[in-house]
Design a protein around this motif. Structure first.
Motif, PDB file in Angstrom:
ATOM      1  N   VAL A 107      -5.834 -24.694  -5.526  1.00 21.80           N
ATOM      2  CA  VAL A 107      -5.369 -23.380  -5.091  1.00 21.80           C
ATOM      3  C   VAL A 107      -5.947 -23.044  -3.726  1.00 21.80           C
ATOM      4  O   VAL A 107      -7.018 -23.521  -3.350  1.00 21.80           O
ATOM      5  CB  VAL A 107      -5.742 -22.258  -6.097  1.00 21.80           C
ATOM      6  N   LEU A 108      -5.218 -22.226  -2.987  1.00 21.80           N
ATOM      7  CA  LEU A 108      -5.668 -21.748  -1.688  1.00 21.80           C
ATOM      8  C   LEU A 108      -5.648 -20.225  -1.702  1.00 21.80           C
ATOM      9  O   LEU A 108      -4.612 -19.610  -1.999  1.00 21.80           O
ATOM     10  CB  LEU A 108      -4.741 -22.256  -0.571  1.00 21.80           C
ATOM     11  N   TRP A 109      -6.796 -19.617  -1.392  1.00 15.92           N
ATOM     12  CA  TRP A 109      -6.864 -18.170  -1.268  1.00 15.92           C
ATOM     13  C   TRP A 109      -6.555 -17.811   0.190  1.00 15.92           C
ATOM     14  O   TRP A 109      -7.424 -17.874   1.050  1.00 15.92           O
ATOM     15  CB  TRP A 109      -8.246 -17.665  -1.660  1.00 15.92           C
ATOM     16  N   ALA A 110      -5.293 -17.429   0.468  1.00 14.25           N
ATOM     17  CA  ALA A 110      -4.912 -17.041   1.823  1.00 14.25           C
ATOM     18  C   ALA A 110      -5.559 -15.716   2.207  1.00 14.25           C
ATOM     19  O   ALA A 110      -5.886 -15.488   3.371  1.00 14.25           O
ATOM     20  CB  ALA A 110      -3.396 -16.946   1.939  1.00 14.25           C
ATOM     21  N   LEU A 111      -5.726 -14.824   1.225  1.00 12.79           N
ATOM     22  CA  LEU A 111      -6.418 -13.544   1.415  1.00 12.79           C
ATOM     23  C   LEU A 111      -7.386 -13.356   0.258  1.00 12.79           C
ATOM     24  O   LEU A 111      -7.057 -13.702  -0.887  1.00 12.79           O
ATOM     25  CB  LEU A 111      -5.429 -12.375   1.454  1.00 12.79           C
ATOM     26  N   LYS A 112      -8.564 -12.813   0.545  1.00 14.22           N
ATOM     27  CA  LYS A 112      -9.575 -12.617  -0.501  1.00 14.22           C
ATOM     28  C   LYS A 112     -10.218 -11.233  -0.357  1.00 14.22           C
ATOM     29  O   LYS A 112     -11.033 -11.006   0.531  1.00 14.22           O
ATOM     30  CB  LYS A 112     -10.658 -13.700  -0.418  1.00 14.22           C
ATOM     31  N   GLY A 113      -9.789 -10.305  -1.192  1.00 13.65           N
ATOM     32  CA  GLY A 113     -10.429  -8.998  -1.252  1.00 13.65           C
ATOM     33  C   GLY A 113     -10.346  -8.196   0.036  1.00 13.65           C
ATOM     34  O   GLY A 113     -11.332  -7.581   0.444  1.00 13.65           O
ATOM     35  N   VAL A 114      -9.183  -8.169   0.676  1.00 13.31           N
ATOM     36  CA  VAL A 114      -9.016  -7.455   1.948  1.00 13.31           C
ATOM     37  C   VAL A 114      -8.784  -5.966   1.690  1.00 13.31           C
ATOM     38  O   VAL A 114      -7.896  -5.596   0.915  1.00 13.31           O
ATOM     39  CB  VAL A 114      -7.836  -8.042   2.749  1.00 13.31           C
ATOM     40  N   SER A 115      -9.576  -5.128   2.332  1.00  8.36           N
ATOM     41  CA  SER A 115      -9.429  -3.679   2.211  1.00  8.36           C
ATOM     42  C   SER A 115      -9.635  -3.029   3.587  1.00  8.36           C
ATOM     43  O   SER A 115     -10.578  -3.372   4.289  1.00  8.36           O
ATOM     44  CB  SER A 115     -10.448  -3.098   1.223  1.00  8.36           C
ATOM     45  N   PHE A 116      -8.761  -2.111   3.942  1.00  5.09           N
ATOM     46  CA  PHE A 116      -8.925  -1.326   5.176  1.00  5.09           C
ATOM     47  C   PHE A 116      -7.897  -0.205   5.176  1.00  5.09           C
ATOM     48  O   PHE A 116      -6.951  -0.197   4.382  1.00  5.09           O
ATOM     49  CB  PHE A 116      -8.773  -2.185   6.431  1.00  5.09           C
ATOM     50  N   GLU A 117      -8.087   0.759   6.062  1.00  9.21           N
ATOM     51  CA  GLU A 117      -7.153   1.868   6.237  1.00  9.21           C
ATOM     52  C   GLU A 117      -6.775   1.976   7.705  1.00  9.21           C
ATOM     53  O   GLU A 117      -7.584   1.673   8.584  1.00  9.21           O
ATOM     54  CB  GLU A 117      -7.776   3.182   5.759  1.00  9.21           C
ATOM     55  N   VAL A 118      -5.553   2.399   7.966  1.00 10.39           N
ATOM     56  CA  VAL A 118      -5.077   2.624   9.328  1.00 10.39           C
ATOM     57  C   VAL A 118      -4.508   4.031   9.406  1.00 10.39           C
ATOM     58  O   VAL A 118      -3.633   4.397   8.608  1.00 10.39           O
ATOM     59  CB  VAL A 118      -3.996   1.600   9.730  1.00 10.39           C
ATOM     60  N   LYS A 119      -4.998   4.809  10.351  1.00 10.35           N
ATOM     61  CA  LYS A 119      -4.522   6.172  10.516  1.00 10.35           C
ATOM     62  C   LYS A 119      -3.204   6.202  11.290  1.00 10.35           C
ATOM     63  O   LYS A 119      -2.892   5.276  12.042  1.00 10.35           O
ATOM     64  CB  LYS A 119      -5.564   7.017  11.250  1.00 10.35           C
ATOM     65  N   LYS A 120      -2.462   7.269  11.106  1.00 14.97           N
ATOM     66  CA  LYS A 120      -1.219   7.432  11.853  1.00 14.97           C
ATOM     67  C   LYS A 120      -1.507   7.436  13.347  1.00 14.97           C
ATOM     68  O   LYS A 120      -2.453   8.076  13.806  1.00 14.97           O
ATOM     69  CB  LYS A 120      -0.535   8.742  11.462  1.00 14.97           C
ATOM     70  N   GLY A 121      -0.687   6.735  14.106  1.00 11.77           N
ATOM     71  CA  GLY A 121      -0.827   6.713  15.554  1.00 11.77           C
ATOM     72  C   GLY A 121      -1.810   5.695  16.083  1.00 11.77           C
ATOM     73  O   GLY A 121      -1.938   5.530  17.294  1.00 11.77           O
ATOM     74  N   GLU A 122      -2.504   4.985  15.199  1.00 11.67           N
ATOM     75  CA  GLU A 122      -3.438   3.949  15.655  1.00 11.67           C
ATOM     76  C   GLU A 122      -2.682   2.701  16.088  1.00 11.67           C
ATOM     77  O   GLU A 122      -1.667   2.330  15.484  1.00 11.67           O
ATOM     78  CB  GLU A 122      -4.420   3.575  14.545  1.00 11.67           C
ATOM     79  N   ILE A 123      -3.190   2.043  17.114  1.00 16.28           N
ATOM     80  CA  ILE A 123      -2.697   0.718  17.509  1.00 16.28           C
ATOM     81  C   ILE A 123      -3.809  -0.269  17.194  1.00 16.28           C
ATOM     82  O   ILE A 123      -4.874  -0.227  17.821  1.00 16.28           O
ATOM     83  CB  ILE A 123      -2.318   0.663  19.002  1.00 16.28           C
ATOM     84  N   VAL A 124      -3.575  -1.119  16.209  1.00 16.61           N
ATOM     85  CA  VAL A 124      -4.614  -1.997  15.688  1.00 16.61           C
ATOM     86  C   VAL A 124      -4.260  -3.449  15.991  1.00 16.61           C
ATOM     87  O   VAL A 124      -3.158  -3.916  15.665  1.00 16.61           O
ATOM     88  CB  VAL A 124      -4.788  -1.811  14.166  1.00 16.61           C
ATOM     89  N   GLY A 125      -5.171  -4.159  16.628  1.00 17.17           N
ATOM     90  CA  GLY A 125      -4.994  -5.577  16.889  1.00 17.17           C
ATOM     91  C   GLY A 125      -5.645  -6.400  15.792  1.00 17.17           C
ATOM     92  O   GLY A 125      -6.794  -6.144  15.413  1.00 17.17           O
ATOM     93  N   ILE A 126      -4.920  -7.368  15.264  1.00 12.85           N
ATOM     94  CA  ILE A 126      -5.452  -8.260  14.229  1.00 12.85           C
ATOM     95  C   ILE A 126      -5.602  -9.638  14.843  1.00 12.85           C
ATOM     96  O   ILE A 126      -4.629 -10.227  15.321  1.00 12.85           O
ATOM     97  CB  ILE A 126      -4.523  -8.304  13.004  1.00 12.85           C
ATOM     98  N   ILE A 127      -6.832 -10.148  14.863  1.00  8.43           N
ATOM     99  CA  ILE A 127      -7.125 -11.415  15.524  1.00  8.43           C
ATOM    100  C   ILE A 127      -7.796 -12.376  14.549  1.00  8.43           C
ATOM    101  O   ILE A 127      -8.244 -11.981  13.471  1.00  8.43           O
ATOM    102  CB  ILE A 127      -8.013 -11.216  16.771  1.00  8.43           C
ATOM    103  N   GLY A 128      -7.881 -13.638  14.956  1.00 11.64           N
ATOM    104  CA  GLY A 128      -8.511 -14.665  14.132  1.00 11.64           C
ATOM    105  C   GLY A 128      -7.875 -16.010  14.411  1.00 11.64           C
ATOM    106  O   GLY A 128      -6.848 -16.114  15.094  1.00 11.64           O
ATOM    107  N   LYS A 129      -8.482 -17.048  13.869  1.00 10.36           N
ATOM    108  CA  LYS A 129      -7.982 -18.400  14.080  1.00 10.36           C
ATOM    109  C   LYS A 129      -6.652 -18.607  13.368  1.00 10.36           C
ATOM    110  O   LYS A 129      -6.265 -17.842  12.481  1.00 10.36           O
ATOM    111  CB  LYS A 129      -8.990 -19.423  13.546  1.00 10.36           C
TER     112      LYS A 129
END
Length: 445
Positions: free
Chosen positions: A74-96
């Motif tokens: 098995v491959l865990w592509a995501l493991k226990g991801v939690s976060f909040e984004v407020k209205k109007g925010e511009i959020v960059g998601i980075i990583g390998k």
């Protein structure tokens, strides 16, 4: 797409303990003789059914509480991801590559369901996750605009009102009535982004759109995403273009191995990510004198990068003065020392070399003891990007190299488009090794 949720009114996204698992292919069992192969052939329908069911059912994998079972199949592509984004925010998601960024966006867009956890979204989503997402190759560009708009929840009248603007932005006017299968990848992504960005979503999700397209189109994309954010709508932006992330986004999320490893101001997150990739940080100290770079006359103790506040930082605001310091110990009295700092950019180009010119010690012999030599680099000099520092020390009379330590520390220079910089009102990448803010004058002739 309308999603009814129970999240707070000031939130656009709430992700709670999202995990996503995939079943990996396993090497087939090899048989030594004909009889065992024949038995396996007879059993294969049941075996194949069990294998097919296992691709979507994970009853045999432990997922109790915080316990996530690691298994070879098995491959865990995501493991226990939690976060909040407020209205109007511009959020960059980075990583390998392979970190789980695209999987996270697909969960948010309901393209795939999480193995466990919940994702709540308030408002209509418009997304561009792959080149030409939602396009049918046999339909024309015009037909695909209406098809894509309908998929995104727009009425025909709404698409009619935006159609000319969409086509003009995409730059494919000449080919709008040509089947999309004859479009280049760049043409498809231009049209796809134009549809996604112009249909007034509450939430725009974009995955690496800047990887395809020319410089002019990339500039238009950045300008459009900035307009969307300034209009009070929310943007999630996945990209490997770090300068674009720091320019466009107020906040950054770093995903590593399917988990959120860093969350904060975009420039800080990008700086820490890039320096970790190089295996360096904004400060390096040698507590063990036996391992420190050492010459006959001097031993290096530390090299640090400090921001305008004097704090050690991997992220430097392009507008502000920062400092680079060398801490070292003279082992014997009577030497004339000369500190050197070499600054190299992420393309391996030496940007400049600076030599200690402090008149208090210039040409003077030093006593034994510890010194800190600091050089100040003015704001609005360096271009955006990653920089590496090489540290060196010489003695004069006689001229001898004491040490040259390469890639000691590193830092990231970011431009958040706030204030006066050489960028002025230009939003795309500006080429050049340096980017000084020079004075211009225009005279009416």
């Amino acid at each position: 797409m309308h999603v009814k949720t129970m999240i707070a009114k000031d939130l656009a996204i709430k992700v709670s303990d999202i995990s996503k698992m995939y079943r990996l292919g396993m090497k087939e069992k090899q048989h030594d003789n004909f009889l065992s192969s024949a038995i396996e052939f007879i059993r294969s329908p049941l075996t194949n059914y069990r294998y097919y069911r296992s691709l979507y059912k994970f009853d045999d994998v432990v997922m109790a509480g915080d316990q996530i079972q690691e298994r070879d199949d098995v491959l865990w592509a995501l493991k226990g991801v939690s976060f909040e984004v407020k209205k109007g925010e511009i959020v960059g998601i980075i990583g390998k590559n392979g970190a789980g960024k695209s999987t996270l966006l697909k969960v948010l867009c309901k393209i795939t369901h999480p193995t466990r956890g919940t994702a709540s979204i308030r408002g209509r989503i418009s997304s561009l996750l792959e080149v030409g997402t939602g396009f049918h190759p046999e339909l024309t560009g015009r037909e695909n605009v209406y098809l894509n708009g309908t998929i995104l929840g727009m009425t025909k009248r709404e698409v009619d009102q935006k159609f000319d603007e969409i086509v003009d932005f995409s730059g494919v006017e000449r080919f709008i009535d040509t089947p999309v299968k004859r479009y280049s990848s760049g043409m498809r992504v231009r049209l796809g982004f134009a549809v996604a960005a112009h249909l007034e979503p509450e939430l725009l999700i974009v995955d690496e759109v800047l990887a395809v397209g020319d410089a002019a189109f990339q500039r238009k994309c950045i300008d459009k995403m900035q307009d969307v954010g300034e209009g009070g709508r929310t943007v999630l932006f996945v990209s490997h273009n770090m300068p674009a992330v720091t320019r466009l986004c107020q906040r950054g999320l770093l995903i590593e191995n399917g988990q959120v490893k860093d969350d904060g101001p975009a420039g800080d997150v990008v700086g820490r990510y890039l320096t970790s990739e190089l295996g360096t940080s904004a400060a390096r100290e040698w507590n063990d004198s036996q391992r420190a770079p050492t010459g006959k006359a001097v031993r290096l103790i530390a090299v640090r990068v400090r921001n305008a506040k004097g704090e050690v930082s991997e992220n430097i605001d392009i507008k502000q003065t920062f400092s680079i310091e060398m801490e070292y110990e003279t082992l014997d009295a009577g030497y004339i020392l000369q500190s050197h700092i070499h600054l190299v950019n992420d393309q391996g180009i030496k940007v400049f070399v600076t030599i200690d010119n402090d008149n208090a010690w210039r040409g003077k012999k030093r006593p034994a003891g510890v010194f800190v030599s600091r050089v100040y680099v003015p704001g609005n000099l360096l271009a955006e990007g990653m920089y590496i520092i090489n540290s060196a020390m010489m003695t004069l009379e006689p001229n001898e190299s004491q040490f040259i330590e390469r890639a000691v520390v590193s830092f990231n220079v970011s431009d958040n488009l706030d204030g006066d910089t050489a960028r002025v009102d230009y939003s795309a990448k500006i080429p050049g090794v340096v980017r000084p803010y020079l004075n211009w004058e225009t005279i009416v002739g």
